[in-house]
Design an enzyme around this catalytic site. Structure first.
Site, PDB file in Angstrom:
ATOM      1  N   THR A 168       0.828  -1.211   0.000  1.00  0.00           N
ATOM      2  CA  THR A 168       0.000   0.000   0.000  1.00  0.00           C
ATOM      3  C   THR A 168       0.868   1.269   0.000  1.00  0.00           C
ATOM      4  OG1 THR A 168      -1.616  -1.225   1.289  1.00  0.00           O
ATOM      5  CG2 THR A 168      -1.823   1.179   1.285  1.00  0.00           C
ATOM      6  N   GLU A 169       0.641   2.123  -0.967  1.00  0.00           N
ATOM      7  CA  GLU A 169       1.327   3.420  -1.067  1.00  0.00           C
ATOM      8  C   GLU A 169       2.854   3.280  -0.984  1.00  0.00           C
ATOM      9  OE1 GLU A 169      -0.509   5.926  -1.820  1.00  0.00           O
ATOM     10  OE2 GLU A 169      -2.523   5.442  -1.091  1.00  0.00           O
TER      11      GLU A 169
END
Lengths: 426, 425
Positions: A146-147
């Protein structure tokens, strides 16, 4: 030597929360998410970005058989495809059928689980890998968190989950004047026993990988497209495909990794900025100038075959691709963000013990990182309040809705399993 | 005479040009003739406070301010007192046309000892007569009752006139203005060389309801109050009921009805919460009646008028402060609550919501959501802690010193582009 180009695009949409009220809490089959808004946003982005960009990509991949790209589609995005856009899903499947596209693994719910629960983290990656297998007939072998949240520990977990590659931000403070255009390896160390046994139990891929390579985002060149492309005050404006290709070549090294949100095409950079013409011109130009493109796993294969010396990318603290700080502060920068994340994961044991699939699904959907991002107050103290971009009025509105959803989960847990004292009385 | 004055003004302005940021040490300090209001007990609410803050801020930058105030006291060289019955925004007066009674004029007559128009014009004449010997660079008036004096002084001195809007008749009457006051406001705004609005919200009212071109209006928010040196400690939360506070004049504009509606909804979920309605105003009797009609009389306390020390104690004791105004140009009370570390819920129809980032905001008519925000703040400790600590940043950034600097910059721009209209001799 001419560097190889690796393009990876992130495709994700969160489920935004409804305007929940206190009196909704505990109501049967309470709907947490704003279906109308989520559908509207999905269709808007589909029209502006997903469908036209996929059509262009399909055309490019067909015309230039050596052109390669990679995607990571979050599980919650794939869920939204089923709800709001099978046309979008089909267009991604058409891309998969070209055989020139690699799909990466990530957490199904685009979550921050890596920070709070190793078990939840591994399970969500497993769910995602299975979904990608069933929809695209491919097993991801490269992981993107994530990210681009990354640390040495996450790299080791990814390796033990079976991945042979992982993506990360080419953060300057870790590179310390080294170029991001090489493959790196994380420092080797042994994970605590409990974590490795969790991974063994839920491993997404059949065997752990012997080693794992880190592909670093070249953020300068990536952001030239993703953030600066239409910026009239930027010295590089207007950016042409051949100028950009010159820059790629000047950047040198083994491979230039262009990582960005897919919404760059048509949504962040609107069609009238010429972004599609720019994208459409690149493969032809690269073909002409003998620049190869590869997917992340192809780059790792090529690199390993050529037996380059391995440099260590040593991230003790978490890094990410967010904001100037490139740390966790976009999701964990203030008290309400931390409290929200802590309270959410504090429910893990009870939610799982309930064996209620609907409850588990709701709890997991609340893990999507965007919920915490919307609560950020980072640039708020001096700035104009209205500059903030979020589906909600303010970070406090984001927290209000989220905390109501959490309360509802809590009340449903209590309904199912009355506290011990009461049970004893019964 | 006028030409000479104007030429002198021009000379003064030139002397300031090389010293754009600092008036300090300039050969001729900028001289402002200001028609203003003073702090309570005589004044009402935010207007006097803002006026005093601005004057202090301007003087800290070396600006010479000649202040004209209604009243009789003698305050020294730079303040001129003009005996007058004028009160800004007396709630009794607004109670009357808040109810939109046709007896407006009669009550206004009683209140002002005769004809409101005449009282204003007497003030205007006296104020102008007492200041006609001055040679200011610029004239500055605060709200409609002093606009007349500003316009006249501007004509006499041939200097530009700034109308500063803290509150409009539209705000005060929930969109049902007293025609004469509205007309007088509009006349003053049209006569002004430039207008200062205390918020974007107010600028919007001025453009949409008064037809003022946006480019004639500059938004300069009020400065924040200085936080108390020491916070009064709250009583142990476990030993008492959660407390929600309303503080303000009990007029339609301040939204006390909306507060009671929200209280009703909160109590449906949490019967242990208590509500305090602090302040006085013509609506007090009907609000008490309303709380009885809603059946929440045991949980709502009406304090009547509170003095500064009592207000401090209430802010400090409250778990949450609500400003449900229906139309609030600024909303100083919100910043006072913040200064005491109290989490605030603001009406979106307010200027304060433009400057306070760390607050919950609701439309004033949405009492269900207002109740929901109250319940959330009472339930979620991290939220209440963050609102309490983070909101205070605004007190340090939004200072009167800084806002006065913005006013000075505006003065210079206005003086620079001012062409006096020749008045018949």
């Amino acid at each position: 030597m001419t560097p190889i180009i690796t393009c990876y695009f992130q495709v994700h949409q969160p489920y935004r929360l409804r305007d929940l009220r206190v009196h909704d809490i505990g109501r049967e089959h309470l709907e947490y998410f704003d279906a109308q808004k989520n559908r509207a946003i999905f269709r808007k982005v589909a029209g502006k970005c997903y469908l036209p960009t996929n059509a262009l990509m399909l055309d490019l991949l067909t015309t230039y058989p050596s052109f390669r790209i990679a995607y990571s589609l979050s599980g919650v995005f794939l869920d939204q495809c089923e709800e709001y856009g099978t046309d979008v899903l089909e267009s991604f499947q058409a891309l998969a059928r070209t055989g020139s596209v690699e799909f990466l693994g990530e957490t199904y719910y685009h979550s921050l689980s890596c920070l709070k629960s190793p078990e939840e983290f591994v399970v969500q990656v497993q769910l995602h890998v299975r979904r990608v297998q069933s929809l695209f007939g491919q097993t991801p072998t490269v992981f993107r968190n994530t990210e681009l949240i990354y640390s040495n520990g996450i790299a080791q977990i990814a390796r033990l989950m079976g991945f042979r590659g992982i993506l990360a931000e080419g953060a300057d403070h870790i590179l310390r004047s080294r170029s991001p255009n090489h493959l790196f390896v994380p420092p080797t160390f042994t994970l605590p026993k409990d974590i490795s046994s969790i991974i063994r139990k839920h491993r997404p891929l059949s065997v752990p990988s012997k080693n794992i390579h880190v592909l670093l985002k070249n953020y300068r060149l990536s952001d030239d497209i993703a953030f600066r492309f239409s910026d009239r005050s930027w010295v590089g404006f207007p950016l042409h495909a051949d100028t950009f290709t010159d820059w790629l070549l000047q950047s040198g090294g083994y491979c230039v990794n262009l990582f960005m949100d897919y919404e760059t095409f048509g949504e962040h950079q609107w069609r009238d900025t010429g972004i599609f013409e720019f994208l459409g011109a690149l493969p032809a130009l690269w073909h002409k100038r003998r620049i190869r493109t590869m997917t992340p796993s192809q780059v790792i294969d090529a690199w390993k075959k050529e037996r380059h010396t391995e440099e260590i990318f040593d991230a003790h603290a978490f890094i990410s691709w967010a904001d100037m700080e490139r740390d966790l502060s976009a999701w964990q920068g203030n008290l309400i963000q931390k409290a929200a994340l802590d309270s959410l994961y504090a429910l893990e044991v009870d939610v799982k013990r309930s064996r209620n699939p609907e409850l588990l699904e709701h709890w997991r959907t609340l893990q999507t990182s965007d919920h915490f991002y919307y609560m950020s107050t980072k640039y708020w103290n001096d700035g104009d309040v209205h500059k903030y971009f979020s589906p909600y009025d303010s970070p406090y509105e984001a927290y209000r809705r989220f905390s109501h959803a959490l309360c509802d989960i809590r009340s449903r847990i209590e309904q199912r399993s009355p506290p011990l004292k009461q049970r004893a009385r019964v | 005479m006028l030409t000479t004055d104007a030429a002198q003004g021009q000379k003064r302005e030139n002397s300031l040009e090389g010293d754009a940021d600092h008036v300090e040490g300039a050969a001729h300090p900028l001289h402002v003739l200001m028609f203003g209001w003073e702090y309570p007990p005589r004044g009402e609410g935010g207007l006097g406070v803002a006026c005093a803050g601005l004057v202090k801020g301007l003087r800290s930058h070396g600006v010479k301010v000649t202040l004209v105030l209604p009243g009789e006291r003698n305050d020294g060289d730079d303040t001129i007192r003009v005996k007058s019955a004028l009160h800004p925004y007396d709630d009794v007066m607004h109670g009357i046309h808040g109810r939109h009674s046709m007896a407006d004029d009669k009550h206004l007559h009683d209140l002002y000892g005769g004809d409101l128009g005449k009282t204003v014009s007497v003030f205007t004449d006296t104020a102008v007569r007492r200041t006609r010997h001055l040679k200011p660079d610029i004239i500055h008036s605060h709200d409609w009752m002093t606009f007349g004096a500003g316009v006249m002084a501007s004509r006499i001195t041939g200097r530009p006139f700034i109308a500063h809007v803290h509150s409009t008749e539209m705000d005060r009457t929930n969109g049902k203005p007293h025609e004469w006051i509205f007309g007088h406001e509009q006349w003053g705004l049209n006569q002004a060389s430039h207008i200062i609005a205390v918020s974007r919200y107010t600028k919007n009212v001025l453009t949409s309801s008064y037809g003022i071109p946006p480019k004639k209006i500059t938004v300069i928010h009020n400065g924040a109050p200085i936080p108390p040196a020491r916070h009064l400690s709250r009583k142990d939360a476990k030993l008492r009921h959660p407390l929600v506070l309303f503080l303000g004049r009990l007029t339609v504009q301040k939204g006390p009805h909306e507060f009671l509606s929200a209280a009703k909804r909160v109590l449906e979920q949490r019967p242990d919460v208590q509500f305090i309605v602090a302040g006085d105003g013509y609506m007090l009797p009907e609000l008490i009646e309303r709380s009885c009609a809603l059946g929440i009389q045991d949980a709502v306390f009406f304090t009547g008028k509170v003095d500064a020390a009592e207000a401090r104690a209430l802010y400090a004791e409250a778990d949450c402060f609500v400003m449900p105004s229906t139309s609030e140009p600024f909303g100083l009370v919100a910043l006072e609550a913040i200064a005491h570390g109290t989490p605030v819920i603001l009406s979106k129809q307010s200027g304060a919501s433009e400057v306070v980032a760390h607050a919950m905001t609701v439309d004033y008519w949405d009492s269900d959501k207002m109740a929901d925000c109250i319940l959330t703040i009472l339930r979620e400790k991290p939220l209440s802690e963050q609102l309490s600590s983070e909101a205070q940043h605004v007190l340090h950034t939004l200072t009167w010193e800084r806002q006065a600097q913005n006013v000075i910059t505006l003065y210079k721009d206005v003086i620079h582009s001012f062409a006096p209209i020749p008045t018949p001799a």
